[in-house]
Design a protein around this motif. Structure first.
Motif, short mmCIF file in Angstrom:
data_model
loop_
_atom_site.label_atom_id
_atom_site.label_comp_id
_atom_site.label_asym_id
_atom_site.label_seq_id
_atom_site.Cartn_x
_atom_site.Cartn_y
_atom_site.Cartn_z
N TYR A 1 -4.57 21.60 34.71
CA TYR A 1 -3.60 22.68 34.90
C TYR A 1 -2.28 22.09 35.40
N PRO A 2 -1.57 21.36 34.55
CA PRO A 2 -0.35 20.65 34.97
C PRO A 2 0.79 21.57 35.38
N ASP A 3 0.76 22.82 34.95
CA ASP A 3 1.83 23.76 35.29
C ASP A 3 1.51 24.58 36.53
N GLY A 4 0.44 24.23 37.22
CA GLY A 4 0.06 24.98 38.41
C GLY A 4 -1.29 25.65 38.23
N PRO A 5 -1.86 26.16 39.31
CA PRO A 5 -3.21 26.73 39.24
C PRO A 5 -3.27 27.99 38.39
N PRO A 6 -4.41 28.24 37.76
CA PRO A 6 -4.57 29.50 37.03
C PRO A 6 -4.64 30.65 38.03
N LYS A 7 -3.79 31.64 37.83
CA LYS A 7 -3.74 32.76 38.76
C LYS A 7 -4.39 34.02 38.20
N THR A 8 -4.43 34.15 36.91
CA THR A 8 -4.92 35.38 36.31
C THR A 8 -6.01 35.12 35.28
N THR A 9 -6.66 36.19 34.90
CA THR A 9 -7.68 36.12 33.86
C THR A 9 -7.07 35.61 32.56
N GLU A 10 -5.83 35.99 32.29
CA GLU A 10 -5.15 35.54 31.08
C GLU A 10 -4.83 34.05 31.15
N ILE B 1 -6.64 31.78 32.47
CA ILE B 1 -7.88 31.08 32.14
C ILE B 1 -8.11 31.07 30.63
N LEU B 2 -7.84 32.20 29.98
CA LEU B 2 -8.04 32.27 28.54
C LEU B 2 -7.07 31.34 27.80
N LYS B 3 -5.83 31.29 28.24
CA LYS B 3 -4.85 30.41 27.60
C LYS B 3 -5.24 28.95 27.78
N ALA B 4 -5.67 28.60 29.01
CA ALA B 4 -6.09 27.22 29.26
C ALA B 4 -7.35 26.91 28.47
N GLY B 5 -8.25 27.90 28.36
CA GLY B 5 -9.48 27.69 27.61
C GLY B 5 -9.21 27.31 26.17
N ALA B 6 -8.26 28.01 25.54
CA ALA B 6 -7.93 27.72 24.15
C ALA B 6 -7.38 26.30 24.01
N ARG B 7 -6.61 25.87 24.99
CA ARG B 7 -6.03 24.53 24.95
C ARG B 7 -7.08 23.46 25.22
N LEU B 8 -7.89 23.65 26.25
CA LEU B 8 -8.86 22.65 26.64
C LEU B 8 -10.03 22.55 25.67
N GLU C 1 -16.86 42.37 29.56
CA GLU C 1 -16.21 42.03 28.29
C GLU C 1 -15.44 40.72 28.43
N TYR C 2 -14.81 40.52 29.57
CA TYR C 2 -14.07 39.28 29.83
C TYR C 2 -15.03 38.09 29.86
N LEU C 3 -16.16 38.25 30.52
CA LEU C 3 -17.16 37.19 30.57
C LEU C 3 -17.68 36.86 29.17
N ARG C 4 -17.89 37.88 28.37
CA ARG C 4 -18.34 37.64 27.00
C ARG C 4 -17.31 36.79 26.24
N THR C 5 -16.04 37.05 26.48
CA THR C 5 -14.99 36.29 25.82
C THR C 5 -15.03 34.82 26.24
N LEU C 6 -15.23 34.59 27.53
CA LEU C 6 -15.29 33.22 28.03
C LEU C 6 -16.38 32.42 27.33
N PHE C 7 -17.56 33.00 27.22
CA PHE C 7 -18.69 32.26 26.65
C PHE C 7 -18.65 32.22 25.13
N ILE D 1 -9.04 34.23 40.69
CA ILE D 1 -8.17 34.80 39.67
C ILE D 1 -8.18 36.33 39.74
N SER D 2 -7.10 36.91 39.27
CA SER D 2 -6.98 38.37 39.24
C SER D 2 -6.52 38.79 37.85
N VAL D 3 -6.61 40.08 37.56
CA VAL D 3 -6.01 40.58 36.34
C VAL D 3 -4.49 40.47 36.50
#
Length: 441
Positions: A168-177, A179-186, A238-244, A315-317
């Motif tokens: 997370y070079p731009d700083g810690p993940p703060k929101t659910t979104e 995490i999703l953006k970082a997930g797509a990258r990682l 639903e968010y958890l389903r997206t993660l997995f 993280i928060s919404v």
């Protein structure tokens, strides 16, 4: 509970008077046998003093030695696995078998009160020299619905996020979104955005709690009934389903045991939903860019000092509030049928001494419950504890008890089922679980 409320509760730890000496007067006499020799106190804990594996076990071994040398007490510890100690103590009391003089307590206090497992120690606690120095929120955790105190509170804990700065070079993940953006990258490199303990009751009060609350729902009402079958909980699942489904979180997060830690320890997960005690176990560590931190329980601190790891709020919404489940744990109670109540009380006095309380809290990974311990340099001068305390201060929330002891396990099981079976309707399954739990009250 709002931010100022939590700040006041946690802040009490830093504003109380220094605890008085714990071994004065009659309590000291309780450690002495009638012939002047050492008294024996039998204790059950989840700490292994004969084969220490971590700092908690090492604390137990050191405490046994310290009590024998300084307090004329032979503390005979029986190691009981963490997931069995509650049931075994309760079974021993209910069956009329041999019970320890004192036992580790890490569970809903109302369970012990309702079953008569622990003795009422209200008078002992309220007349102790350290009573006025206890954090009110910690004391509430060992006070049952009947208003009686059944254990001493030794630790306060909360949850936050550890993250690798390389992920997370731009700083810690703060929101659910985030995490999703970082997930797509990682995920392009076969790595995960986040890992967490998602199974057993632990998953319910760690990551699932954070999501349910930030999505606008809650677990329990003021009367102890389950009320989680709401649109907010549906959104959280639903968010958890997206993660997995997208492999932004590893499958081991849903398994029993502790394999969920490995992806973060080896640098393959960018973030880790942590407890204040997690540093005890997270070693050795390898950052995503290959740096190794292998210094036992100090590995997390070393990674923080180097800037390779950071601590952030849960993280928060987007635009929402971040929440951490604040809990009291790691205390000690006297089982009904104890043969050495006075020896057990002497051990309790020992544990509430500021120096001893700090030793225990540092080894366990929690905030101590008496002011003198919070003034110990290991807390006052620690960047780790400064950040952890600040995060709990901002995000902590106390949750009303659930009157059905099966709640934590049941909710966690339902969440896992809904993640692994995406064809199931979330609200339908939540309502089934909620109705089942409430029908048993």
């Amino acid at each position: 509970m709002n931010q100022s409320g939590i700040k006041r509760l946690i802040g009490v730890l830093c504003l109380m008077c220094v605890a008085l000496g714990a071994w004065a007067g009659g309590d000291k006499e309780a450690t002495n046998s009638t012939d002047g020799g050492p008294v024996t106190v039998n204790i059950w804990t989840k700490f292994n003093d004969t084969n220490p594996q971590n700092t908690q076990d090492q604390w137990m071994a050191a405490t046994v030695a310290k009590l024998k040398t300084e307090n004329n007490m032979i503390l005979k510890n029986t190691f009981v696995p963490y997931d069995q100690i509650v049931s075994k103590v309760n079974l021993a009391v209910q069956s009329g078998g041999d019970v320890p003089d004192i036992s580790y307590v890490d569970s809903d206090i109302d369970f012990f009160a309702d079953n008569g497992t622990l003795m009422d120690i209200t008078d002992f606690v309220k007349t102790a020299s350290w009573y006025k120095d206890i954090s009110p929120v910690a004391l509430a955790g060992v006070t049952a619905r009947d208003g009686k105190i059944y254990a001493i509170p030794n630790l306060l804990g909360g949850h936050m996020l550890y993250y690798w700065t390389a992920a997370y070079p731009d700083g810690p993940p703060k929101t659910t979104e985030d995490i999703l953006k970082a997930g797509a990258r990682l995920a392009k490199d076969g790595k995960f955005a986040i890992t967490f303990k998602g199974s057993e009751s632990t998953g319910t009060f760690m990551f699932y709690f954070q999501l349910v609350e930030t999505f606008g729902s809650t677990y329990t009402d003021k009367d102890g009934k389950s009320v989680f079958a709401t649109p907010g909980t549906v959104k959280a699942i639903e968010y958890l389903r997206t993660l997995f489904a997208n492999r932004y979180a590893p499958e081991v997060a849903l398994g029993a045991g502790f394999d969920f830690e490995t992806p973060f320890k080896d640098g393959n997960a960018g973030a880790f939903v942590a407890g204040s005690w997690s540093y005890v176990y997270l070693n050795p560590l390898t950052s995503p860019d290959g740096k190794v931190f292998d210094n036992g329980a100090q590995s997390v601190q070393d990674a923080l000092n180097s800037g390779d790891m950071g601590i952030a709020d849960p993280i928060s919404v987007p635009g929402g509030k971040s929440y951490s489940f604040v809990s009291g744990f790691g205390g000690f109670g006297i089982p009904t049928g104890s043969k050495n109540v006075e020896g057990a009380k002497a051990f309790m006095n020992f544990m509430m001494d500021p120096t001893n309380a700090a030793d225990y809290a540092v080894s366990y990974g929690g905030l101590p419950t008496v002011q003198g311990a919070m003034e110990d340099p290991r807390f006052a001068s620690s960047s780790y504890w400064t950040e952890v305390n600040a995060s709990i201060n901002r995000t902590g929330k106390l949750v009303p008890f659930n009157a059905n002891r099966k709640f934590f396990q049941k909710f966690g099981d339902v969440v896992i089922t809904l993640i692994q079976k995406p064809n199931l309707d979330i609200m339908t399954e939540l309502l089934k679980a909620q109705d089942e739990l409430n029908s048993e009250l």
